[in-house]
Design an enzyme around this catalytic site. Structure first.
Site, PDB file in Angstrom:
ATOM      1  N   GLN C 119     120.980 -11.253  75.415  1.00  0.00           N
ATOM      2  CA  GLN C 119     119.941 -12.104  74.830  1.00  0.00           C
ATOM      3  C   GLN C 119     120.330 -13.558  75.020  1.00  0.00           C
ATOM      4  OE1 GLN C 119     118.498 -11.188  70.686  1.00  0.00           O
ATOM      5  NE2 GLN C 119     119.160 -13.270  70.325  1.00  0.00           N
ATOM      6  N   SER C 122     119.943 -18.330  71.508  1.00  0.00           N
ATOM      7  CA  SER C 122     120.635 -19.435  70.810  1.00  0.00           C
ATOM      8  C   SER C 122     121.163 -20.469  71.786  1.00  0.00           C
ATOM      9  CB  SER C 122     121.830 -18.896  70.018  1.00  0.00           C
ATOM     10  OG  SER C 122     121.401 -18.117  68.950  1.00  0.00           O
ATOM     11  N   SER C 154     126.255 -11.857  73.212  1.00  0.00           N
ATOM     12  CA  SER C 154     127.040 -10.629  73.286  1.00  0.00           C
ATOM     13  C   SER C 154     126.790  -9.990  74.637  1.00  0.00           C
ATOM     14  CB  SER C 154     126.583  -9.620  72.223  1.00  0.00           C
ATOM     15  OG  SER C 154     126.587 -10.188  70.965  1.00  0.00           O
ATOM     16  N   GLU C 237     116.463  -7.163  65.660  1.00  0.00           N
ATOM     17  CA  GLU C 237     117.858  -7.595  65.779  1.00  0.00           C
ATOM     18  C   GLU C 237     118.739  -6.966  64.714  1.00  0.00           C
ATOM     19  OE1 GLU C 237     118.367 -11.813  66.003  1.00  0.00           O
ATOM     20  OE2 GLU C 237     120.392 -11.612  66.789  1.00  0.00           O
TER      21      GLU C 237
END
Lengths: 340, 397, 397, 340
Positions: C119, C122, C154, C237
Site C-alpha cells: 500500500q 502514507s 509493509s 485495513e
C-alpha cells in the site's frame, strides 16, 4: 571555582559546557578532560576546581541535554563522591586531572581475602556502569570498600543495554589485587548515594529539557490538516503540562543540589524528592516527545528514542520513584510495622 | 551621585518622620480602623508617590513598602484586606486610567474602606471568554442605562461601588465595544443575590442590572476602550485572590503535614498504597513550593522564572489531588460524620471546594492556552476573524 | 418459502461438493500453497459470489464463510496471511471499484499470492492527514508519470503491485484531486528502502517514486475520485492489521499472565506497590477484553456496541502502560542484560515497540477526533474551508 | 421474570424503569414498590419475580442514572442477598412485596445475649446505610447474624453525609430483641458482599452515564470564543476518554452480573474487577463533568455536584479500588509474605 560562585559564574559555566557539547565531540571523556570538568566538583586540595554540587549539576544537566556518553557520569557521580567521603588522596588527584576514570559497583557478590599484605577480591559484579571502560572500579564487600584497577579484572562482559550511551558490564574477579579504600563502607556509600541522586536528577532535567524543546520545535514546524500541529489543543495542552512538569523537576533538582552545598542535613529528603519527581517527569516527557512526533518519532534515525532509552534507564538506576517515596515516608514518619 | 544620596537620605527621613507621626497621633491598635486609614491617607502614606493632599507625598514609589512594613509592625490593619477588590484591583485601575476628578472622588473612600468595591466582569454566558460579555450600556442623556446579569461577584452584597464592564458597541469586534464604569451598587435597579456554591457556602453573588443608571462621569477611560482599562484590573487580580477566602492553599506545609498526621493517627500510614498516595502529594506539594521559591529567587535576580499561569495550573490540580487523597485516607469516615462533630465535614468540604480551584481565576484549559501561546510560543487556534463584530459571533442564547 | 428452502439446500450441496472435490484433487497439506490457491480460485471457491470462471460460483456471498471454515479444517493455508495487503485490503477494493478487465488481470494473481501487494498511501508530510498527500501523478500519453515519497509500506520490498494514491489535481480540494492506481513495483523508477524503527527492526519501508510509470489501464476508479476508492481499502485495513506482525497484542490473557508469573518469580509480587501496578494492568486488560466480548455479543444481536476506534484507543494505551509496568517489575534487570540471553532484551523491545501502538493505524489524537465526532456527535474543529484547493493549504515544505 | 429473560425483556424493563424514574416520583420507595422492583431479583418461592442479577442490575443502573434516594439500594443490594444466602423465609416475602425495607450493618460493635428464649443485642452500629429508615436492620456479631426491627432500636442518630441521597445513621442498641438469622454469618456475609458489589457497580455505571451524557450535552450547547466548546480538542478528547472509561465500566459491571447468574465461581474475581474499575471511572467522570461545566458546574443549583457526591461515597462504600485490587491479587496468586 570557589563555593561562593556567583550566578554569573554559573551561567558562564553552563554556556561553556553547552557550546562545547554542541560542537559534537565524539570522545566525551576527552571533551570533559579538556574542559577540566572531571575536577570541577572536587576540592582544590585534590587538584580540583573546588566547585560545589550546584556547579557539577550544571555539567550533568548539559551533558544530559546532549545525551553524552563516556565515563563522566560514572566517574563524577558515582565514584568521586565515594572517594571523597572515604577521604581518599590517591585516586582523586588523578581523577581531578582527568587521567583516570572510575566507577562504583552497586551489585556485587564478592569476597575479600588478605594474602601476604595484599587484599585480593574474588567474585562477580553485575551491571557495573562503564564497567568495561573505567580505569578504577570501586567494589564494596561486607563493610569494606576496595579499589580494583581495570587491568586486574579477569573477565569483563559488556552487557546489552536499553540505552547504549550508558554502557554496563559484568565483571568477574579472580583473586584480583585490590586496595582498601575504607572500612566504613556503609556510611561512605550512603552519603555518596545522595550525591549520585543529585547528579542523576540534574542529568534527568537536562534530558527532559531536550525532549521538551524537541517536541515544542516540532509542534511549531509540522503541518497537518492545514494547521501547525502546535495550534491543536491536544498537542498544545500536552506540551504545557510537560513544560510544567519539567519546570518543577528543574526546581526539585536545583533544591537538592543547593541542599548538598548549603544544608547537607536536608539532603536525604531532598535528594529522594528530586529523584521521585524527576524520574517520572522525564519518562513522561520522553514518551510524549515520541508521540508528538508521530511516525517520524518511532524511526531509528530520529533521536527521540535515544532520549526515551536514557529516561527508562534513569528511572530505575538509583531506585524507582516508588522506592524513593518509601525513603521519604521513612524520613517523614517511620512506619510502625515492617510493611514494605 | 552625592546629591542623589542626600535626596535619598532626605526622602527616607521624610517617610520615617511621617510614619512615626501617624503612629503617634493615631496609635494603630487603639484607633478605629476607618479613622486610621483616613489619617494614613491624609498623611500622604496611602500611595506615597501621589501628590500631597491626594494620599501621597510626591516621593519615589518604592518607599511605600517601607511604610507598609513599619505600619504593619506597629499593628496597623491592611487596607487591602478590608477592601480587597477596591484597594487590590480597583485603585491600580483608577489611578492609572481615571481623571483627576475621579481619583479625587473615589480614592480616599476606597482606601479607608468607607466604600467597598466589587467587580462586575463575569457573566453566565461568558465565563472563560470574558470579552464575550453581553451586558448592554446604552446612552441616556448625561449617562448610561445598563441591563444585564453578572456572576461570581465577591462582596457584591456589601459593596457600594461596582467595577462594571458593559457592551457599548455590539457591532464592534468583541474587545473593542466594551466600556468600563464605576456603578453605584446601592440603587434599586441593581439586585444582588447570593450564589450558593456546590459546598453550600455562598462566597459570591449574582448581580442583576435592570436599567441601572451610571453617570458618564463614572466612566473610566474612553467609550469602547474598557477592555484596555480592565487589563489593569485583571493584572492585579492574582494579588487579591490570595487574600480572598477559599483560594488555593499555600502548597506544601500545613495541609500536607495535617494529612500525614491524620494518616498516622488512623493507621492509614501503615497501608503501603495509601502511604504512597500521601507521599506523592507531599512530593508534589514540595516540588511546587521549590518552584515558587525558585521563581522568587530569579525575580530578585532580575531573571525570568516560571510563569504565574503555570504555577496556578500546577497548584490548582495539586489541591484537587490532595483533597482526593485526604478523602481516600479517611475512607468511609470522610463521607458520613456525626453532626455534633464541628470538623467532621471538613474533608468533604475541602474536596468539594477544591473542584472550583481549576475553574476560578482562569480555568485550567484557558491557562494552558495562555502558557502554550505566551511561554512556549505555540500558535493560537484558528477562530472567528479578529475583526468579527461581537453581534455576529455565535454565542450562548 | 419452500422453493427458497430448496434453493438454499441446493446451494449448500453445491458448495460442499465443490469443497470436497477440491480437497480430494488438491490435498491441502500436500499441495504447494500457490498451486492450491490456484485450484481453489479455479474451483470458484475464492469469492463464491463472483461468476463461474472469475473465482466464484455465482452463489450467495455468505457461503464463503462455510468454505473457508471447511478448507481451514482440512489444513489449507489462509490466502490473507500469505498476501495480507493484497487479499485483505486490495481485493475488496479491486472487486468493488475495478473494471471487469482489471479484475480479470489482478484477482487471481493476488489471491494465489503470485503477485504480492503493498500500500502506497502514507507520506512523510502527511501522516494523520492522509488526504493531504503530495505525490504527483501527471498525464503522459496513455499513462501517468508519478513522483513522490511514500512511507510505512509493509512488504514494499517483496511486492509486485502497489496500491498508490497520487495527486492528479492540486487545485481541487484535497479529497477531490487524488487518483488511485495499481503500480508495478518492479520498475527501476520505484526504489524501496527498509525503514528502521526505534526498536532496530525494519517492519516497513520507504518507497521513492521518481518519474515512475503507470498505465491508465491500471487506474482504479475515476480520475480524481481516488479518495472514494481508498475508503474501501481503509475500511478493510483493521482486519489486515490484526494479521500483520507487531500490532497490538490481544488484551488480557498471555501478556498479563506472563507479567504476573514474572513478578512472582522475581519477588516483585511481594512488593505492594509493584503488585498493585501489575493488578491495575490486569484489571485494565480484563475490562478491555470484556468490552470486546460485549461488542461481539451486541453485533451478533444486531445491536450497536462500542466503536472500533474506541477500542483501538483503549488497547494501544493499555499496551504502552503494560510494557512500562513490565519494565518496572524488572527494574535494573530490564535495562541491561547478558547478550548471550536470547530473551534478555524482550522487555526492552516490547516497551519500545509499544510506543508505536498509539501512532500506527491512526494516532490516538486522530481517533479521539473520530470518536468525538462520530460517536459523541461533537462538532468538528473549524479549519480551512472544505473547498480550499489543496495547493492553497499550508503544509509541510 | 424468569432467569431465561431475553434481551427484549431486559430492554423493556430498562425502558419501564427509566420512564418511571423520569416522571420524577419523589418517594422512591413507593415508586419501586409500585413497579414491583423490590421483588424483581428474588425467587418466585419468596413471592419475587425470579429475576437474576442481570435484571436487578438494570434497575440499579437506571436508579443510579437518576440518582434516586430511598432505601431501595440498602434493601435489595445489602439486606436481600444476606437473607437469601441465609435461607430466610420470614422477611424475604415481605421485602418482595415491598412491605418492608431492610439494611445491613457493615460496622458493628455489638454483643448478643440470650435471655428467656429471646436474643438481645447491645452495642453500637456506625454508618448504617438507610439506618434511620429501614424497617429491619441486619446486625452481625461474632459468627452470628441477627435481625432487629426498627422499633426496637433505642437510639438512632442521622449522620451528616457527603451524599445526602445516601442517608446513614448511627444506631444504638440496648438489649434490643433480635431474631437469629444465621449462625454462619461469615459465609453468608462474604457471599452477599459479592452481590452487593455487582449492584453497586451497576449503579456506578448509571451515575457515570448520567455524568457523561450531561457533559456531552453541555459541550454541544455551550459557546465560548465563538465556538461550541465541544469543538475544542481539550473538551472533545476528554469526553472521548471518559466515554471509553464508561464503556469499559459498563462491560465490567455487566460481566460481573453475568457471572452472578451463570458462573458464580468467577464472581469473587469479577465483582472485584468491576468495583476496582467502576469506582475509579465514576470518580473521574463525575469530577470532569464539573470541569466541563466550568462556573455553573460548581453552583449548588446545578446537579453536577450531587453526582460527584454519590461518586465519592461509592468509591469507598464497599472498599476502595486499591482494596479490591488487593483481593484480585490474592485470587490470582496469594502473596508469600503477609505484606498488606
Amino acid at each position: 571555582m570557589s563555593s561562593a560562585a556567583t550566578d554569573a559564574d554559573r551561567a558562564a559555566l553552563r554556556a561553556a559546557v553547552r557550546d562545547f557539547v554542541a560542537a559534537g565531540e565524539p570522545d566525551w571523556n576527552r571533551a570533559a578532560k579538556e574542559l577540566g570538568l572531571f575536577g570541577l566538583g572536587l576540592p582544590e586540595s585534590t587538584g580540583g576546581a573546588g566547585g560545589g554540587p550546584l556547579e557539577l549539576a550544571i555539567v550533568h544537566e548539559e551533558f544530559g541535554r546532549a545525551l553524552t556518553g563516556g565515563s563522566f557520569f560514572a566517574t563524577t557521580a558515582l565514584a568521586a563522591p565515594v572517594l571523597l567521603a572515604a577521604g581518599d588522596t590517591e585516586f582523586l588527584p588523578r581523577i581531578a586531572a582527568g587521567e583516570v576514570t572510575a566507577t562504583l559497583v552497586l551489585d556485587a557478590a564478592v569476597t575479600a581475602e588478605r594474602d601476604a599484605g595484599t587484599w585480593r577480591l574474588t567474585g562477580r559484579c553485575d551491571r557495573v556502569l562503564s564497567g568495561a571502560d573505567a580505569d578504577v572500579v570501586l567494589v564494596p564487600t561486607g563493610g569494606q570498600l576496595f579499589a580494583v584497577v581495570g587491568d586486574d579484572i579477569s573477565n569483563v562482559v559488556a552487557l546489552s543495554t536499553l540505552d547504549p550511551s550508558r554502557p554496563q558490564a559484568r565483571i568477574e574477579l579472580d583473586r584480583a589485587p585490590a586496595r582498601l579504600v575504607t572500612t566504613d563502607a556503609g556510611a561512605v556509600l550512603a552519603s555518596a548515594r545522595l550525591h549520585a541522586c543529585v547528579a542523576l536528577a540534574a542529568e534527568q532535567v537536562g534530558v527532559a529539557t531536550a525532549c521538551l524543546d524537541m517536541a515544542v520545535a516540532y509542534a511549531k514546524a509540522r503541518y497537518q490538516f492545514g494547521r501547525v500541529i502546535g495550534s491543536f489543543q491536544a498537542v498544545k495542552h500536552l506540551l504545557v503540562d510537560l513544560a510544567t512538569e519539567v519546570e518543577l523537576a528543574r526546581s526539585a533538582a536545583e533544591e537538592a543540589a543547593r541542599a548538598a552545598t548549603e544544608d547537607p542535613g536536608r539532603l536525604p529528603l531532598l535528594s529522594a524528592i528530586a529523584q521521585a519527581w524527576c524520574s517520572e517527569a522525564l519518562v513522561h516527557v520522553a514518551e510524549e516527545n515520541i508521540q508528538v512526533h508521530g511516525g517520524i518519532g518511532v524511526t531509528w534515525e530520529h533521536p527521540a528514542h535515544r532520549y526515551f532509552r536514557r529516561a527508562t534507564w534513569a528511572e530505575s538506576f538509583l531506585g524507582s520513584p516508588a522506592e524513593h517515596r518509601r525513603t521519604i515516608a521513612q524520613l517523614l514518619a517511620p512506619q510502625a510495622s515492617n510493611s514494605t | 551621585m552625592v546629591s542623589d544620596y542626600y535626596t535619598y537620605m532626605n526622602q527616607e527621613e521624610v517617610v520615617l518622620d511621617a510614619v512615626a507621626s501617624l503612629i503617634r497621633t493615631h496609635p494603630p491598635t487603639e484607633t478605629p480602623v476607618e479613622a486610621f486609614f483616613g489619617a494614613q491617607f491624609d498623611a500622604g502614606l496611602a500611595r506615597v508617590d501621589l501628590p500631597v493632599g491626594r494620599g501621597g507625598l510626591g516621593l519615589d514609589a518604592h518607599w511605600q513598602r517601607l511604610i507598609d512594613d513599619r505600619l504593619r509592625a506597629a499593628g496597623a490593619k491592611s487596607p487591602v484586606l478590608r477592601n480587597p477588590v477596591g484597594v487590590g484591583m480597583g485603585l491600580p485601575t483608577l489611578l492609572r486610567h481615571g481623571t483627576p476628578e475621579q481619583i479625587e472622588r473615589y480614592h480616599r473612600p476606597a482606601f479607608t474602606s468607607t466604600e467597598l468595591w466589587c467587580q462586575l466582569f463575569s457573566e453566565p454566558g461568558s465565563g472563560s471568554d470574558l470579552a464575550g460579555l453581553s451586558t448592554r450600556a446604552v446612552r441616556d442623556g448625561d449617562g448610561w442605562r445598563v441591563t444585564g446579569q453578572k456572576v461570581w461577584t465577591s462582596l457584591g452584597h456589601l459593596a457600594q461601588i461596582g467595577m462594571l464592564l458593559a457592551r457599548t458597541d455590539p457591532d464592534a469586534p468583541k474587545h473593542r465595544g466594551i466600556t468600563f464604569f464605576l456603578i453605584d451598587m446601592t440603587q434599586a435597579a441593581v439586585e444582588v443575590r447570593p450564589l450558593r456554591q456546590l459546598t453550600g457556602d455562598a462566597e459570591f453573588n449574582e448581580v442583576f442590572l435592570t436599567d441601572a443608571w451610571v453617570p458618564d462621569s463614572a466612566r473610566i477611560g474612553a467609550v469602547d476602550d474598557g477592555w484596555n482599562v480592565a487589563r489593569t484590573t485583571l493584572a492585579n487580580e492574582r494579588v487579591t485572590l490570595s487574600g480572598a477566602g477559599g483560594g488555593i492553599p499555600r502548597v506544601g506545609g500545613r495541609a500536607v503535614d495535617e494529612l500525614i498526621a491524620g494518616a498516622r493517627s488512623t493507621g492509614a500510614w501503615e497501608d503501603p498504597l495509601l502511604r504512597d498516595d500521601v507521599v506523592r502529594r507531599y512530593v508534589e506539594g514540595e516540588v511546587i513550593r521549590f518552584a515558587n521559591l525558585r521563581a522568587r529567587r530569579l525575580r530578585a535576580a532580575g531573571q525570568p522564572g516560571p510563569e504565574g499561569s503555570m504555577m496556578k495550573l500546577a497548584q490548582a490540580l495539586y489541591n484537587r489531588r490532595l483533597q482526593r487523597t485526604a478523602m481516600r485516607v479517611l475512607g468511609d469516615a470522610g463521607t458520613a460524620w456525626d453532626p455534633a462533630d464541628p470538623r467532621g465535614g471538613d474533608p468533604a468540604h475541602g474536596l468539594l471546594r477544591a473542584q472550583a480551584n481549576t475553574i476560578e481565576g482562569g480555568t485550567s484549559n484557558v491557562l494552558r492556552n495562555v502558557v502554550g501561546e505566551r511561554v512556549l510560543g505555540l500558535p493560537r487556534e484558528p477562530g472567528p476573524a479578529p475583526d468579527t463584530p461581537w453581534s455576529a459571533l455565535p454565542r450562548n442564547g
